[in-house]
Design a protein around this motif. Structure first.
Motif, PDB file in Angstrom:
ATOM      1  N   VAL A   1     -44.459 -24.451  15.684  1.00  0.00           N
ATOM      2  CA  VAL A   1     -43.649 -24.428  16.905  1.00  0.00           C
ATOM      3  C   VAL A   1     -43.201 -25.831  17.309  1.00  0.00           C
ATOM      4  O   VAL A   1     -42.625 -26.013  18.383  1.00  0.00           O
ATOM      5  CB  VAL A   1     -44.404 -23.751  18.071  1.00  0.00           C
ATOM      6  CG1 VAL A   1     -44.762 -22.316  17.714  1.00  0.00           C
ATOM      7  CG2 VAL A   1     -45.632 -24.545  18.482  1.00  0.00           C
ATOM      8  N   GLY A   2     -43.499 -26.835  16.478  1.00  0.00           N
ATOM      9  CA  GLY A   2     -42.976 -28.176  16.713  1.00  0.00           C
ATOM     10  C   GLY A   2     -43.941 -29.135  17.386  1.00  0.00           C
ATOM     11  O   GLY A   2     -43.512 -30.175  17.905  1.00  0.00           O
ATOM     12  N   ILE A   3     -45.244 -28.847  17.381  1.00  0.00           N
ATOM     13  CA  ILE A   3     -46.233 -29.727  18.004  1.00  0.00           C
ATOM     14  C   ILE A   3     -47.046 -30.411  16.910  1.00  0.00           C
ATOM     15  O   ILE A   3     -47.594 -29.752  16.022  1.00  0.00           O
ATOM     16  CB  ILE A   3     -47.164 -28.943  18.947  1.00  0.00           C
ATOM     17  CG1 ILE A   3     -46.353 -28.302  20.074  1.00  0.00           C
ATOM     18  CG2 ILE A   3     -48.255 -29.858  19.516  1.00  0.00           C
ATOM     19  CD1 ILE A   3     -47.155 -27.356  20.948  1.00  0.00           C
ATOM     20  N   LYS A   4     -47.147 -31.729  16.994  1.00  0.00           N
ATOM     21  CA  LYS A   4     -47.889 -32.489  15.997  1.00  0.00           C
ATOM     22  C   LYS A   4     -49.313 -32.730  16.491  1.00  0.00           C
ATOM     23  O   LYS A   4     -49.529 -33.379  17.521  1.00  0.00           O
ATOM     24  CB  LYS A   4     -47.206 -33.824  15.713  1.00  0.00           C
ATOM     25  CG  LYS A   4     -47.862 -34.614  14.587  1.00  0.00           C
ATOM     26  CD  LYS A   4     -47.087 -35.889  14.253  1.00  0.00           C
ATOM     27  CE  LYS A   4     -47.722 -36.609  13.063  1.00  0.00           C
ATOM     28  NZ  LYS A   4     -46.978 -37.850  12.726  1.00  0.00           N
ATOM     29  N   LEU A   5     -50.290 -32.211  15.750  1.00  0.00           N
ATOM     30  CA  LEU A   5     -51.703 -32.385  16.077  1.00  0.00           C
ATOM     31  C   LEU A   5     -52.347 -33.281  15.030  1.00  0.00           C
ATOM     32  O   LEU A   5     -52.348 -32.962  13.837  1.00  0.00           O
ATOM     33  CB  LEU A   5     -52.421 -31.033  16.114  1.00  0.00           C
ATOM     34  CG  LEU A   5     -53.938 -31.086  16.350  1.00  0.00           C
ATOM     35  CD1 LEU A   5     -54.259 -31.649  17.729  1.00  0.00           C
ATOM     36  CD2 LEU A   5     -54.562 -29.701  16.179  1.00  0.00           C
ATOM     37  N   ASN A   6     -52.892 -34.393  15.484  1.00  0.00           N
ATOM     38  CA  ASN A   6     -53.612 -35.305  14.601  1.00  0.00           C
ATOM     39  C   ASN A   6     -55.109 -35.039  14.708  1.00  0.00           C
ATOM     40  O   ASN A   6     -55.665 -35.073  15.811  1.00  0.00           O
ATOM     41  CB  ASN A   6     -53.318 -36.760  14.983  1.00  0.00           C
ATOM     42  CG  ASN A   6     -51.842 -37.086  14.917  1.00  0.00           C
ATOM     43  OD1 ASN A   6     -51.172 -36.776  13.926  1.00  0.00           O
ATOM     44  ND2 ASN A   6     -51.319 -37.698  15.967  1.00  0.00           N
ATOM     45  N   LEU A   7     -55.750 -34.769  13.584  1.00  0.00           N
ATOM     46  CA  LEU A   7     -57.184 -34.516  13.552  1.00  0.00           C
ATOM     47  C   LEU A   7     -57.912 -35.768  13.085  1.00  0.00           C
ATOM     48  O   LEU A   7     -57.487 -36.428  12.131  1.00  0.00           O
ATOM     49  CB  LEU A   7     -57.508 -33.348  12.616  1.00  0.00           C
ATOM     50  CG  LEU A   7     -56.907 -31.988  12.989  1.00  0.00           C
ATOM     51  CD1 LEU A   7     -57.231 -30.955  11.914  1.00  0.00           C
ATOM     52  CD2 LEU A   7     -57.422 -31.532  14.350  1.00  0.00           C
ATOM     53  N   LYS A   8     -59.009 -36.077  13.747  1.00  0.00           N
ATOM     54  CA  LYS A   8     -59.768 -37.275  13.404  1.00  0.00           C
ATOM     55  C   LYS A   8     -61.255 -36.984  13.513  1.00  0.00           C
ATOM     56  O   LYS A   8     -61.735 -36.558  14.555  1.00  0.00           O
ATOM     57  CB  LYS A   8     -59.395 -38.435  14.336  1.00  0.00           C
ATOM     58  CG  LYS A   8     -60.142 -39.731  14.058  1.00  0.00           C
ATOM     59  CD  LYS A   8     -59.761 -40.811  15.064  1.00  0.00           C
ATOM     60  CE  LYS A   8     -60.537 -42.098  14.828  1.00  0.00           C
ATOM     61  NZ  LYS A   8     -60.203 -43.130  15.852  1.00  0.00           N
ATOM     62  N   GLN A   9     -61.998 -37.228  12.431  1.00  0.00           N
ATOM     63  CA  GLN A   9     -63.452 -37.056  12.476  1.00  0.00           C
ATOM     64  C   GLN A   9     -64.095 -38.326  13.031  1.00  0.00           C
ATOM     65  O   GLN A   9     -63.816 -39.437  12.583  1.00  0.00           O
ATOM     66  CB  GLN A   9     -64.027 -36.745  11.100  1.00  0.00           C
ATOM     67  CG  GLN A   9     -65.523 -36.445  11.138  1.00  0.00           C
ATOM     68  CD  GLN A   9     -66.056 -35.884   9.835  1.00  0.00           C
ATOM     69  OE1 GLN A   9     -65.328 -35.814   8.833  1.00  0.00           O
ATOM     70  NE2 GLN A   9     -67.313 -35.460   9.837  1.00  0.00           N
TER      71      GLN A   9
END
Length: 727
Positions: free
Chosen positions: A545-553
């Motif tokens: 849907v156009g949302i950028k999610l950055n995952l970080k451990q």
């Protein structure tokens, strides 16, 4: 603690002087105000004479108000204008002595000695605000105790051996209170090293003696008396006394701890009052159904003879990674930061011979190990370098830790258990920070909830072992049945985003939503590698849907620090549940803009605040259920979480060298109760060693354990209702 500001927990200038002189003699002697000390000495002389007159009267009171050599020094309240001469005269006429705020000059004489047998006034002299007349309360008080509770530990348990307890996250601190102390590991250590005044019977929820051997409740239901067991000892051999309670309270209410909820919670009580060395009086400032319960089983006691040498700031620094002496069954042995914490069982624990503790606290050493790499943990367990393993991942339970792939299980060397208990179930999911855009907009929060594809996760990743969370109070009578049931719906999510100004037509060249020239990009930390697999599903659905999610451990310590400081937009969180909910600590507006408390979202709502204000006076459990359900409905409609899922069971693997009670875990507990209930079984240990050496098999025991459900069917939990003293 701030010794330069001791008046924060004292009632008058005179009491301040007395307490400094006797509770903190080193600091009082360091004072340059010699005249003040002499005045305090003279004041104590006259007060002592008044008290001795009162002692004779108290010793004749019915109902055993004084027991053996228990406290006999009583200081009662009076208007600030009362003088010590008036106090003395009152005692001579059978009235209660008063404490004055000013001291008339008196002839100097040596300070009288006050023996322990006489009640130990010199270690616990503090002013008290009594409900009306302390003497009348003591005349009518009905002391209670509970000799019936025999404990639920196994009578077959053996002492000895070491338990290796592994976790992925080293706690931010080993301090049991103060900044960043709210971690599961810290709470586990706290329960093993320190004690509360009373315990609760997990079956009947009746009160049970602990540090206090008996207790009483005043007719106002706000005044509580506890008599500390004269046998109680700290691990360094010092006796536990009423002054330990006073100092603990002083620390809990010190703002320099950077622990606003603890500060606020215990300021709902007047400062506790010591009546000699053994009796302590709590008085709640408000009528609250949980006031006695909190003082009895929620107020952990810490040693005054250590804390009185420290300020709160010094305590935060000095005890960051070590522990105070405790009165409990274990004592702190050592700590290697980010590696291990070791506790040693106390053979001299003052309660070791009490019947209620039979079968508990069996391991000589508890070695808490911390290994961030979950795969390394699993490999160490398979080699026998770790004793037990919690299996949180359903896929691993069904596809990895199975007999076909793990010969240790096939041969019975390692046992599998799925244990059902009555543990309160908490809440989990993706939490939103309402203080910062874009999550200050409820439409955006709801859109994210609709994009959290729990259906796919439950089916593809979790083998449908869990239940959907649609409440903050799952598996309890407090759940609002009318809560919205949010499920995966990307079309509805797009509608909500459009209404919030995030138009699909405004995607940038890379396909991301934009608004006012700002790309919709957010970050989400995670601490466990196993969670990444479902977070990537979330990441992909947001991308669609156009949302950028950055995952970080990150490490657990980093994560809790950022959340505590409110330095986040999204947070993957999970919290345990409470037997008796306390909605104020989580949802009240007064915590919304403060760091390091449970209102992580910054939630504010006037109606919820109003319910929280009236909740303490709801002595009828049905009224409380109705109130919490209303709160549940309000907060769920504010979409503070994209809710996750829950389970009522605990999945365990363990090397077959342990004995355990038939329920395996505590009735209202989880894997953390292993440290208290299991033991090394010498016969099983020998059999395991023989079987591993010879490659032979051991018996495989039943996997599913529903012992608690079978013997104690689930029902609405009662609330402890101790007797009050009739007016």
């Amino acid at each position: 603690m701030r010794p330069d500001r001791c008046p924060t927990f004292l009632w008058s200038a005179l009491a301040f002087g007395l307490s400094l002189f006797f509770l903190w003699p080193a600091r009082a002697q360091a004072s340059d105000d010699t005249a003040a000390l002499e005045a305090n000495t003279r004041a104590l002389q006259e007060l002592t004479r008044a008290i001795h007159a009162l002692i004779e009267r108290l010793d004749r009171l019915p109902g055993g108000a004084m027991v053996g050599s228990s406290p006999s020094a009583v200081l009662a309240s009076a208007p600030p204008s009362s003088s010590l001469s008036e106090a003395s005269a009152a005692a001579d006429t059978g009235s209660v002595p008063s404490v004055a705020s000013t001291v008339d000059p008196m002839p100097a004489s040596p300070t009288p000695s006050v023996s322990e047998e006489a009640g130990g006034l010199a270690t616990a002299a503090t002013a008290v605000a009594a409900p009306s007349s302390l003497a009348s309360l003591l005349e009518t008080v009905q002391w209670q105790t509970n000799e019936g509770y025999k404990g639920l530990g196994s009578r077959e348990a053996k002492k000895g051996g070491t338990l290796r307890y592994v976790s992925t996250a080293f706690p931010p601190t080993l301090r049991p209170f103060g900044r960043n102390s709210n971690s599961a590991t810290t709470r586990t250590l706290e329960g093993l090293v320190y004690e509360t005044l009373l315990d609760l019977d997990p079956i009947t929820f009746e009160y049970v003696p602990n540090l206090a051997r008996r207790w009483a409740i005043g007719p106002d239901q706000k005044t509580f008396l506890f008599e500390i067991d004269p046998s109680a000892r700290w691990s360094d051999g010092r006796p536990v006394t009423a002054s330990d309670v006073l100092t603990t309270y002083r620390f809990f209410t010190d703002p320099d701890l950077d622990d606003p909820f603890t500060n606020d919670y215990w300021k709902k009580y007047e400062p506790p009052v010591a009546l000699g060395e053994r009796i302590v009086v709590f008085r709640s400032k408000e009528l609250n159904w949980r006031a006695f319960m909190s003082a009895a089983v929620g107020f952990t006691i810490y040693p005054a003879h250590v804390l009185d040498r420290l300020t709160a700031r010094q305590f935060l620094e000095e005890y960051q990674f070590k522990m105070l002496p405790g009165s409990g069954p274990y004592k702190f042995e050592s700590c290697k930061v980010n590696q291990e914490v070791v506790l040693e069982r106390r053979p001299d624990w003052w309660q070791v011979e009490r019947e209620k503790n039979t079968g508990y606290y069996n391991f000589d050493r508890l070695q808490f190990l911390f290994i961030e790499d979950e795969n390394l943990i699993k490999e160490k367990f398979k080699k026998g370098e770790l004793d037990w393993l919690l299996v949180n991942v359903a896929r691993e339970w069904h596809q990895v830790f199975i007999p076909a792939l793990m010969p240790q299980i096939a041969k019975g060397w390692v046992q599998r258990r799925k244990v059902y208990t009555h543990q309160p179930v908490g809440v989990s999911g993706i939490a939103f920070n309402l203080r910062r855009p874009p999550f200050d907009d409820k439409r955006v929060r709801l859109a994210f909830a609709h994009l959290f594809n729990r259906e796919k996760m439950m089916d593809k990743l979790f083998f449908n072992e869990y239940e959907y969370l649609d409440t903050f109070f799952p598996n309890s009578p407090y759940e609002n049945p009318d809560n919205p049931k949010i499920r995966f719906d990307p079309d509805r999510a797009v509608e909500l985003l459009e209404a919030a100004g995030w138009k699909q037509a405004d995607r940038d060249a890379e396909g991301w939503l934009t608004k006012n020239g700002q790309r919709f990009e957010v970050s989400l930390n995670f601490t466990s590698a196993s969670t990444e697999r479902y977070l990537t599903i979330f990441q992909e659905d947001l991308k669609d849907v156009g949302i950028k999610l950055n995952l970080k451990q990150v490490t657990w310590a980093t994560d809790i620090k950022e959340v505590g400081e409110r330095n986040f937009l999204l947070s993957n969180r999970a919290y345990g549940g409470l037997l008796f909910p306390n909605p104020e600590s989580t949802f009240h507006s007064k915590f919304a803009d403060k760091p390091n408390n449970n209102n992580i979202w910054g939630f504010k709502n006037a109606r919820v605040d109003a319910i929280c204000a009236s909740y303490p006076a709801m002595f009828d459990p049905q009224d409380r259920i109705k109130a919490v359900r209303e709160i549940d409905g309000i907060v769920c409609r504010e979409h503070l979480y994209a809710f996750g899922w829950y389970a009522a069971h605990t999945r365990l693997l363990y090397w077959n060298r342990f004995g355990m009670p038939p329920g395996v875990l505590a009735k209202n507990g989880d894997e953390r109760s292993i440290v208290a209930l299991w033991w090394v079984d010498p016969e099983k240990e020998r059999a395991l060693e023989t079987a591993r050496a010879a490659g032979t098999a051991l018996p495989i025991e039943p996997e599913v354990v529903r012992w608690w459900d079978e013997r104690y069917p689930r029902q609405d939990l009662p609330t402890p209702t101790p007797k009050t003293t009739a007016p």
